[in-house]
Design an enzyme around this catalytic site. Structure first.
Site, PDB file in Angstrom:
ATOM      1  N   ARG A  27      37.473  18.255 -36.893  1.00  0.00           N
ATOM      2  CA  ARG A  27      37.029  19.095 -38.011  1.00  0.00           C
ATOM      3  C   ARG A  27      38.241  19.727 -38.702  1.00  0.00           C
ATOM      4  O   ARG A  27      38.260  19.902 -39.922  1.00  0.00           O
ATOM      5  CB  ARG A  27      36.056  20.172 -37.537  1.00  0.00           C
ATOM      6  CG  ARG A  27      36.613  21.108 -36.475  1.00  0.00           C
ATOM      7  CD  ARG A  27      35.674  22.254 -36.176  1.00  0.00           C
ATOM      8  NE  ARG A  27      36.131  23.043 -35.035  1.00  0.00           N
ATOM      9  CZ  ARG A  27      35.921  24.327 -34.893  1.00  0.00           C
ATOM     10  NH1 ARG A  27      35.253  24.995 -35.806  1.00  0.00           N
ATOM     11  NH2 ARG A  27      36.353  24.970 -33.813  1.00  0.00           N
TER      12      ARG A  27
ATOM     13  N   GLU B  56      21.546  24.367 -47.332  1.00  0.00           N
ATOM     14  CA  GLU B  56      22.085  23.010 -47.223  1.00  0.00           C
ATOM     15  C   GLU B  56      21.370  22.003 -48.123  1.00  0.00           C
ATOM     16  O   GLU B  56      22.003  21.097 -48.686  1.00  0.00           O
ATOM     17  CB  GLU B  56      22.020  22.541 -45.770  1.00  0.00           C
ATOM     18  CG  GLU B  56      22.919  23.305 -44.817  1.00  0.00           C
ATOM     19  CD  GLU B  56      22.312  24.606 -44.325  1.00  0.00           C
ATOM     20  OE1 GLU B  56      23.016  25.345 -43.603  1.00  0.00           O
ATOM     21  OE2 GLU B  56      21.138  24.883 -44.650  1.00  0.00           O
TER      22      GLU B  56
ATOM     23  N   ARG C 107      33.667  19.414 -32.952  1.00  0.00           N
ATOM     24  CA  ARG C 107      34.151  20.783 -32.778  1.00  0.00           C
ATOM     25  C   ARG C 107      35.279  20.826 -31.758  1.00  0.00           C
ATOM     26  O   ARG C 107      36.206  21.622 -31.856  1.00  0.00           O
ATOM     27  CB  ARG C 107      32.994  21.662 -32.293  1.00  0.00           C
ATOM     28  CG  ARG C 107      33.351  23.126 -32.068  1.00  0.00           C
ATOM     29  CD  ARG C 107      32.172  23.850 -31.400  1.00  0.00           C
ATOM     30  NE  ARG C 107      32.299  25.290 -31.463  1.00  0.00           N
ATOM     31  CZ  ARG C 107      32.996  26.027 -30.616  1.00  0.00           C
ATOM     32  NH1 ARG C 107      33.659  25.434 -29.623  1.00  0.00           N
ATOM     33  NH2 ARG C 107      33.059  27.335 -30.726  1.00  0.00           N
TER      34      ARG C 107
END
Length: 305
Positions: free
Chosen positions: A10, A58, A167
């Site tokens: 990320r 979103e 992540r």
């Protein structure tokens, strides 16, 4: 022994956007109140006029990205995989996929490795969902180097692209001068003759570790190579240029079993190439699928008819 360099993909995504932003004025980045987590905040700091925070909305973000794409710009819509592929699926399908707009979706925090964020955020269904949309490119990098190359390739590709980033910080494994990234094409990281491991994303590094450990065990006599091939389902993949029909093929990925890599590879090979399967007939494939579809009976969740 030197410490292995680890970087979360990320973070690679955020850094890659900045580098692309320096080269291309038409690149626009959107996020849904998660710039710090998705690392698009790095781009926001460098190009605030080309960063749009859509708030916790979103679905709206995907619609906005679609609209921006119609103006000739290249939007990168960024949020967690659970929200990009899950919550906003309808908008991605109808507003991006159906008109085949040039929207890039940067979905971070994908897979089960999002342990700290809990089960509600561990999206393992995103690959399956995005693959159902015709024309959607789906990609997932294994490390920092591949992630940056993938983002650039996504920009160059004309059409919708879904990218999953992790992540978790993972080892850098593609730091060699011969490395070259191409959308839709895998690479061989380790040669061998008894076992084939097909992996993607964050599971590539541990797969390499497993291969090295297994090789040591075979050499040390802890396990026989023959036992590996004889105790599992063996198949042949001409599209992967695997020459030996007795190879064991194992997959390693953060996905739902319904989208397991082996099934996709098997489906592609059986139905789209004329090469026959030495040890894998159509009847056996159908039987395996039926066994999976009746898994509830196997586990006693429903009574036999």
């Amino acid at each position: 022994m030197s410490e292995v360099k680890k970087i979360a993909t990320r973070a690679s995504y955020g850094n890659a956007l900045v580098e692309l932003g320096k080269k291309h004025d038409d690149l626009v980045v959107l996020d849904a109140d998660l710039a710090a987590a998705t690392q698009t905040g790095i781009f926001k700091k460098a190009f605030p006029e080309r960063h749009i925070d859509c708030g916790i909305a979103e679905c709206n973000m995907m619609g906005i990205a679609a609209g921006i794409a119609t103006t000739g710009k290249v939007p990168f819509a960024s949020t967690f995989a659970m929200f990009a592929a899950g919550r906003a699926f309808e908008q991605v399908r109808n507003s991006v996929g159906y008109p085949k707009l040039n929207v890039k979706i940067g979905a971070t925090h994908g897979g089960i490795s999002v342990g700290e964020d809990g089960a509600t955020h561990q999206c393992c269904e995103d690959f399956a969902l995005m693959r159902t949309i015709p024309g959607m490119i789906v990609a997932c990098p294994s490390d920092d180097i591949e992630a940056k190359a993938m983002v650039e390739a996504a920009y160059e590709h004309v059409g919708p692209v879904y990218m999953r980033f992790g992540r978790l910080a993972v080892p850098v494994i593609n730091d060699n001068p011969d490395y070259k990234f191409e959308l839709g094409k895998g690479i061989v990281l380790r040669e061998g003759k008894d076992l084939t491991i097909i992996a993607n994303g964050l599971c590539v590094a541990p797969s390499l570790e497993a291969a090295a450990k297994l090789a040591e065990d075979v050499k040390a006599g802890k396990v026989e190579a023959e036992d590996i091939t004889e105790s599992v389902f063996a198949s042949y993949l001409d599209t992967a240029d695997i020459p030996d029909p007795d190879l064991l093929i194992r997959t390693c990925n953060e996905q739902r079993i319904s989208n397991f890599l082996l099934w996709q590879l098997a489906y592609t090979e059986f139905y789209f190439t004329p090469v026959p399967w030495p040890d894998f007939t159509k009847e056996e494939l159908i039987k395996a699928v039926e066994a999976y579809n009746h898994r509830d009976r196997r586990y006693g969740l429903v009574k036999e008819e």
